[in-house]
Enzyme design. Structure first.
Site, short mmCIF file in Angstrom:
data_model
loop_
_atom_site.label_atom_id
_atom_site.label_comp_id
_atom_site.label_asym_id
_atom_site.label_seq_id
_atom_site.Cartn_x
_atom_site.Cartn_y
_atom_site.Cartn_z
N GLY A 140 -56.11 -30.71 43.56
CA GLY A 140 -56.09 -32.17 43.54
C GLY A 140 -57.24 -32.85 44.25
O GLY A 140 -58.07 -32.20 44.89
N ARG A 141 -57.27 -34.17 44.13
CA ARG A 141 -58.17 -34.97 44.96
C ARG A 141 -57.71 -34.81 46.38
O ARG A 141 -56.51 -34.88 46.66
CB ARG A 141 -58.06 -36.45 44.59
N ARG A 165 -32.42 -36.72 84.98
CA ARG A 165 -32.59 -35.71 86.04
C ARG A 165 -31.22 -35.16 86.47
O ARG A 165 -31.09 -33.98 86.77
CB ARG A 165 -33.29 -36.34 87.26
N HIS A 170 -43.34 -37.44 41.22
CA HIS A 170 -43.08 -38.69 40.52
C HIS A 170 -43.65 -38.58 39.10
O HIS A 170 -44.16 -37.53 38.72
CB HIS A 170 -43.67 -39.86 41.31
N HIS A 172 -47.21 -37.21 38.59
CA HIS A 172 -47.34 -35.76 38.77
C HIS A 172 -46.87 -35.03 37.52
O HIS A 172 -47.45 -34.03 37.11
CB HIS A 172 -46.51 -35.27 39.96
N ILE A 182 -41.77 -41.59 83.31
CA ILE A 182 -43.18 -41.90 83.58
C ILE A 182 -44.04 -41.35 82.42
O ILE A 182 -44.91 -42.03 81.90
CB ILE A 182 -43.62 -41.32 84.95
N GLN A 191 -49.37 -26.79 43.11
CA GLN A 191 -49.07 -26.73 44.55
C GLN A 191 -48.65 -28.13 44.97
O GLN A 191 -49.34 -29.09 44.69
CB GLN A 191 -50.36 -26.31 45.27
N THR A 192 -47.50 -28.24 45.64
CA THR A 192 -47.11 -29.58 46.10
C THR A 192 -46.33 -29.50 47.40
O THR A 192 -45.64 -28.53 47.66
CB THR A 192 -46.29 -30.33 45.02
N ARG A 193 -46.47 -30.55 48.23
CA ARG A 193 -45.64 -30.66 49.44
C ARG A 193 -44.93 -32.01 49.43
O ARG A 193 -44.26 -32.36 50.39
CB ARG A 193 -46.47 -30.51 50.71
#
Length: 571
Positions: A288-289, A436, A200, A203, A476, A194-196
């Site tokens: 993973g950790r 505006r 590298h 991995h 603001i 699983q990766t997001r």
């Protein structure tokens, strides 16, 4: 007892093609709900069996069981609430027992929901139980309170067609398509990664080892639905994965994209990932950790301990029905020119251990520094550099916030001139009055309209930033939640520099250039910031300036120095 055949299909919620054609016509007359991006991800995995055993959005009873003890009403393990959150207004017009059509953002009908339950959840309780804390620093808790609708609907789904994806079509597989592939290849054991994040060398080493340890084939299964605000976009990531795939043996590795909306829920997310991967035909998953952790909470501490996810997974492994391979922290040993698990290096005092964190990698990309070959593949680095050039070449947004009359517009104008003098990038000033006139002429000054005005400014600034320009905004912007959503919009494409012009109310009122404070005191202007409506001062602005007894040039120069120190402009 005879075992079911390996990789037998999982149940899907789609009707046959013929029925779908009929239902499409009938559903045209139903009340319809336009799904959000996150709901589309959830619906897709409900329909294709990725969320099996769920048959639709959860009933109130299932939801309560899941929130309180990770169990559906029938006792099955499931850690994540999956509900259709809708607005109060929409909920008022529908009732239990009614069918509604669920449409994508283009209006195409994807499914029919037969509503069995409609209720108002206790979101603070959901946050505590599911994410471990009701803390807005957690992206999913922020989503729950500030984006998700207040009413939940539950009920079974009749699937008409899957959402359309125009990108990476050949890389997207339903659970049953993957199972058929594993059957065809004769893969009995499959370990999911699983990766997001981009992959590298560490991995790659880790996935090689995990597959070897489990004597299994490898499925690289990156999430391309929704991840954490600020993550690398999925187009770039998939190009990075494709660059790395050549480094894997083709006969034992495959890659498939998962359209999941992550919640970053750490331990519960790990269990959820396990169940989803089991539905996709995997027998093992690498955990993973700090698996799927969102980073730091409001107190600056990690939301979850590094091994909480592995512990919860281990405790529920039999119910998940898939084995965990625990992720070792891989580091590079220079003398041996190879990656090794950090906790297995016996001679660590006599060798040089190298490691680059995600934060350090982002810093090197941002500052255009070298990224060594031992850390990542040149192809991956080239891909990342294309998407995130050094900061001095990226677009960014400077966002001034402060009371009316604090001096925001004056400093913003001076800053614009100084940046134009430097040249190199187009500069756009989105000042209150200009906005505006051109963007928000029909809006009034109610809280709702002011929020909408800021959202519009944020949207335009994010487009300018995405295209490499500089946007300077000076509204603001009194509310923290709105400023945060603008920050998230812009940080997807470049830096967001918030400047709090902290001139006191007394000082602003004594200037009263436009005579607005006087009118507000007389009650002629309703909901005026600082008088009859609150100003929520930023707590973590990149820079705070006070214009009392200070000339404009000096304030603008402070901003320039800040931009230089952030690497956004060259000194």
């Amino acid at each position: 007892m005879s075992q079911p055949p390996i990789h037998a299909p999982v149940p899907e919620l789609f009707v046959s093609y013929e029925s779908a054609q009929k239902l499409k016509v009938e559903a045209g007359n139903l009340t319809s709900w336009d799904l959000t991006a996150r709901q589309i991800c959830d619906l897709e995995l409900l329909m294709n069996g990725g969320f099996n055993p769920l048959k639709g959005f959860m009933s109130e009873e299932d939801y309560n069981g899941v929130v309180d003890n990770m169990r559906l009403a029938d006792g099955a393990l499931w850690p994540m609430p999956i509900n259709l959150d809708v607005s109060e207004k929409f909920a008022e017009g529908i009732e239990e027992g009614q069918d509604i059509a669920l449409r994508d953002q283009e209006g195409v009908i994807l499914a029919i929901l037969s509503i069995t339950d409609k209720w108002v959840p206790n979101k603070a309780h959901e946050a505590e139980k599911v994410f471990g804390a009701d803390d807005l620093a957690h992206p999913a808790v922020n989503y729950l309170h500030n984006t998700a609708g207040p009413v939940y609907l539950g009920g079974p789904i009749t699937g008409i067609q899957p959402p359309v994806h125009y990108d990476f079509k050949g890389r997207r597989d339903t659970p049953n398509e993957l199972r058929a592939y594993f059957r065809k290849m004769g893969w009995r054991k499959v370990v999911a990664f699983q990766t997001r994040n981009p992959l590298h060398r560490a991995h790659q080493e880790l996935t090689f080892r995990a597959a070897k340890e489990a004597q299994a084939n490898l499925l690289i299964h990156p999430v391309v639905g929704m991840t954490k605000p600020g993550d690398v976009d999925h187009f770039t990531r998939v190009r990075c994965y494709e660059a790395v795939l050549d480094k894997y043996p083709q006969s034992t590795t495959t890659m498939s994209l998962l359209n999941l909306a992550m919640r970053m829920a750490g331990p519960r997310e790990a269990v959820w990932h396990g169940l989803i991967r089991k539905n996709h035909g995997c027998t093992h998953i690498i955990v993973g950790r700090d698996h799927a952790g969102p980073g730091k909470n409001s107190a600056g501490e990690d939301f979850y301990g590094p091994y909480d996810a592995q512990d919860l997974f281990r405790a529920n492994q039999d119910d998940i029905g898939i084995e965990m391979v625990d992720f070792k922290h891989m580091v590079y040993v220079q003398e041996r020119a190879q990656y090794e698990p950090n906790d297995e290096i016996e001679d660590r005092d006599n060798v040089t251990i190298l490691n680059i964190s995600g934060t350090e990698l982002r810093r090197r990309l941002r500052e255009g520094l070298e990224i060594p070959e031992w850390f990542s593949f040149p192809e991956v680095v080239a891909e990342l550099r294309r998407t995130s050039p050094p900061r001095a070449k990226q677009g960014f947004t400077v966002f001034f916030t402060g009371l009316s009359g604090s001096g925001k517009s004056t400093i913003a104008n001076a800053l614009m001139v100084k940046l134009m003098e430097m040249g190199g990038r187009p500069v756009t000033l989105l000042d209150g009055d200009v906005v505006r006139k051109h963007l928000s002429s029909e809006l009034g000054f109610s809280k709702e309209h002011r929020d909408l005005n800021i959202e519009r400014i944020g949207y335009v600034a994010s487009e300018i930033t995405k295209n490499g320009g500089i946007a300077i905004c000076a509204p603001i912007a009194p509310y923290t939640a709105t400023r945060r959503s603008v920050r998230e919009m812009i940080e997807a494409f470049g830096a967001f520099v918030e400047i709090h012009v902290a001139t006191s109310l007394e000082e602003c009122e004594s200037r009263d250039r436009k005579g607005l404070y006087k009118l507000a005191r007389e009650g002629k202007i309703k909901e005026f910031t600082g008088i009859s409506d609150p100003y929520e001062a930023p707590t973590n602005a990149e820079l705070v300036v006070d214009t009392k007894d200070v000339d404009v040039d000096h304030c603008a120069h402070q901003v320039i120095l800040k931009l230089e120190s952030m690497g956004l402009i060259k000194g």
